[in-house]
Design a protein around this motif. Sequence first.
Motif, mmCIF file in Angstrom:
data_model
loop_
_atom_site.group_PDB
_atom_site.id
_atom_site.type_symbol
_atom_site.label_atom_id
_atom_site.label_comp_id
_atom_site.label_asym_id
_atom_site.label_seq_id
_atom_site.Cartn_x
_atom_site.Cartn_y
_atom_site.Cartn_z
ATOM 1 N N UNK A 133 0.821 -1.206 0.000
ATOM 2 C CA UNK A 133 0.000 0.000 0.000
ATOM 3 C C UNK A 133 0.860 1.263 0.000
ATOM 4 N N UNK A 134 1.999 1.218 0.695
ATOM 5 C CA UNK A 134 2.883 2.383 0.817
ATOM 6 C C UNK A 134 4.325 1.932 0.621
ATOM 7 N N UNK A 135 5.115 2.787 -0.006
ATOM 8 C CA UNK A 135 6.528 2.494 -0.253
ATOM 9 C C UNK A 135 7.376 3.664 0.244
ATOM 10 N N UNK A 136 8.552 3.355 0.769
ATOM 11 C CA UNK A 136 9.481 4.377 1.244
ATOM 12 C C UNK A 136 10.830 4.190 0.553
ATOM 13 N N UNK A 137 11.535 5.302 0.373
ATOM 14 C CA UNK A 137 12.828 5.252 -0.284
ATOM 15 C C UNK A 137 13.972 5.241 0.708
ATOM 16 N N UNK A 138 15.082 4.636 0.307
ATOM 17 C CA UNK A 138 16.289 4.623 1.120
ATOM 18 C C UNK A 138 17.493 4.647 0.187
ATOM 19 N N UNK A 139 18.642 5.020 0.697
ATOM 20 C CA UNK A 139 19.849 5.022 -0.126
ATOM 21 C C UNK A 139 21.078 4.809 0.736
ATOM 22 N N UNK A 140 22.141 4.364 0.076
ATOM 23 C CA UNK A 140 23.404 4.126 0.773
ATOM 24 C C UNK A 140 24.533 4.780 -0.004
ATOM 25 N N UNK A 141 25.354 5.542 0.696
ATOM 26 C CA UNK A 141 26.544 6.153 0.096
ATOM 27 C C UNK A 141 27.800 5.377 0.472
ATOM 28 N N UNK A 142 27.603 4.216 1.125
ATOM 29 C CA UNK A 142 28.731 3.422 1.608
ATOM 30 C C UNK A 142 28.744 2.027 0.985
ATOM 31 N N UNK A 143 28.113 1.889 -0.182
ATOM 32 C CA UNK A 143 28.108 0.601 -0.845
ATOM 33 C C UNK A 143 27.262 -0.439 -0.144
ATOM 34 N N UNK A 144 26.278 -0.006 0.636
ATOM 35 C CA UNK A 144 25.386 -0.939 1.312
ATOM 36 C C UNK A 144 25.782 -1.251 2.741
ATOM 37 N N UNK A 145 26.848 -0.627 3.244
ATOM 38 C CA UNK A 145 27.256 -0.849 4.634
ATOM 39 C C UNK A 145 26.259 -0.196 5.587
ATOM 40 N N UNK A 146 25.838 1.017 5.263
ATOM 41 C CA UNK A 146 24.850 1.746 6.076
ATOM 42 C C UNK A 146 23.807 2.336 5.148
ATOM 43 N N UNK A 147 22.573 2.492 5.677
ATOM 44 C CA UNK A 147 21.461 2.982 4.873
ATOM 45 C C UNK A 147 20.813 4.193 5.515
ATOM 46 N N UNK A 148 20.396 5.135 4.678
ATOM 47 C CA UNK A 148 19.667 6.300 5.151
ATOM 48 C C UNK A 148 18.301 5.870 5.685
ATOM 49 N N UNK A 149 17.832 6.512 6.734
ATOM 50 C CA UNK A 149 16.525 6.207 7.301
ATOM 51 C C UNK A 149 15.453 6.363 6.224
ATOM 52 N N UNK A 150 14.680 5.325 5.991
ATOM 53 C CA UNK A 150 13.704 5.324 4.907
ATOM 54 C C UNK A 150 12.588 6.325 5.174
ATOM 55 N N UNK A 151 12.157 7.026 4.114
ATOM 56 C CA UNK A 151 11.079 8.007 4.216
ATOM 57 C C UNK A 151 10.421 8.175 2.857
ATOM 58 N N UNK A 152 9.473 9.086 2.775
ATOM 59 C CA UNK A 152 8.709 9.270 1.540
ATOM 60 C C UNK A 152 9.187 10.442 0.703
ATOM 61 N N UNK A 153 10.347 11.003 1.018
ATOM 62 C CA UNK A 153 10.881 12.136 0.256
ATOM 63 C C UNK A 153 11.452 11.673 -1.088
ATOM 64 N N UNK A 154 11.329 12.500 -2.129
ATOM 65 C CA UNK A 154 11.940 12.160 -3.416
ATOM 66 C C UNK A 154 13.454 12.004 -3.288
ATOM 67 N N UNK A 155 14.025 11.135 -4.111
ATOM 68 C CA UNK A 155 15.472 10.867 -4.079
ATOM 69 C C UNK A 155 16.034 11.014 -5.488
ATOM 70 N N UNK A 156 17.105 11.791 -5.628
ATOM 71 C CA UNK A 156 17.828 11.864 -6.898
ATOM 72 C C UNK A 156 18.773 10.676 -7.003
ATOM 73 N N UNK A 157 18.683 9.937 -8.079
ATOM 74 C CA UNK A 157 19.564 8.783 -8.234
ATOM 75 C C UNK A 157 20.970 9.267 -8.573
ATOM 76 N N UNK A 158 21.961 8.696 -7.911
ATOM 77 C CA UNK A 158 23.344 9.109 -8.104
ATOM 78 C C UNK A 158 24.188 8.038 -8.773
ATOM 79 N N UNK A 159 25.391 8.428 -9.129
ATOM 80 C CA UNK A 159 26.314 7.505 -9.795
ATOM 81 C C UNK A 159 27.169 6.733 -8.800
ATOM 82 N N UNK A 160 27.143 7.158 -7.524
ATOM 83 C CA UNK A 160 27.941 6.467 -6.510
ATOM 84 C C UNK A 160 27.110 6.036 -5.299
ATOM 85 N N UNK A 161 25.800 6.293 -5.335
ATOM 86 C CA UNK A 161 24.920 5.927 -4.226
ATOM 87 C C UNK A 161 23.911 4.879 -4.680
#
Length: 216
Positions: A133-161
């Motif tokens: 019913x609901x989806x949240x976004x998350x991202x990692x700048x450490x190659x998957x070692x740590x993840x940003x707290x998931x939320x509903x804010x838009x995310x720009x896709x990066x070349x290193x994240x």
Amino acid sequence: MKRSLMHLFALPLLCGAALTHAASTVELTVSGLITPMACTPVFSGGGVIDFGKISRQDLNLTNGTRLPLKYLTLTVSCNAPGRFVLLMRDNRDGTAHVDSEIYYGLGLDNGGNKLGVYSLSFDPRQTVVDDLAVVYGTESTTGGVAWRTSNSNPINIGSRSLLGFTELEGSTAGPSAIKNLTSTVTLEAVINARQNLDLSAETRLDGSATLEVVYL
């Protein structure tokens, strides 16, 4: 005299070799995991965005010019549920006039100047994952070692994240297992200031990037 010097320098090396045994080999370990999971990403319209003809006079002289927003749909279809993330690679690397991993280049003009940049934004509120019913976004700048707290804010896709989605709000556990994903993606392009460009002839915007599904 030269022969004596050579012997003097050689003696400590011979003595050292008698006292310690230096390793003459080194091991290399190659590892990995072959997964039966397979996902296919597809952009609507073949992933082609066309801004048509843009008049030179419509470009700002000293500041960048934002072009109208464009939208396309991304679908990712997998043969089974699994954890994956999205990553973008710029096929025109080095042509962006803004140095940031979320901006991708639009190529060069006839004088070798950088034409501009564009970015892609994913909005969890415009993303459908399986029957959630609901989806949240998350991202990692450490190659998957740590993840940003998931939320509903838009995310720009990066070349290193790494960019992923989860059904858990406020989670730092990373993406959930997903089989099918559909997301409306917003593309924003900015043309470099006119004073920085050679526009004496027709100049083609030449942005190109590859979106990759990375399995976790």
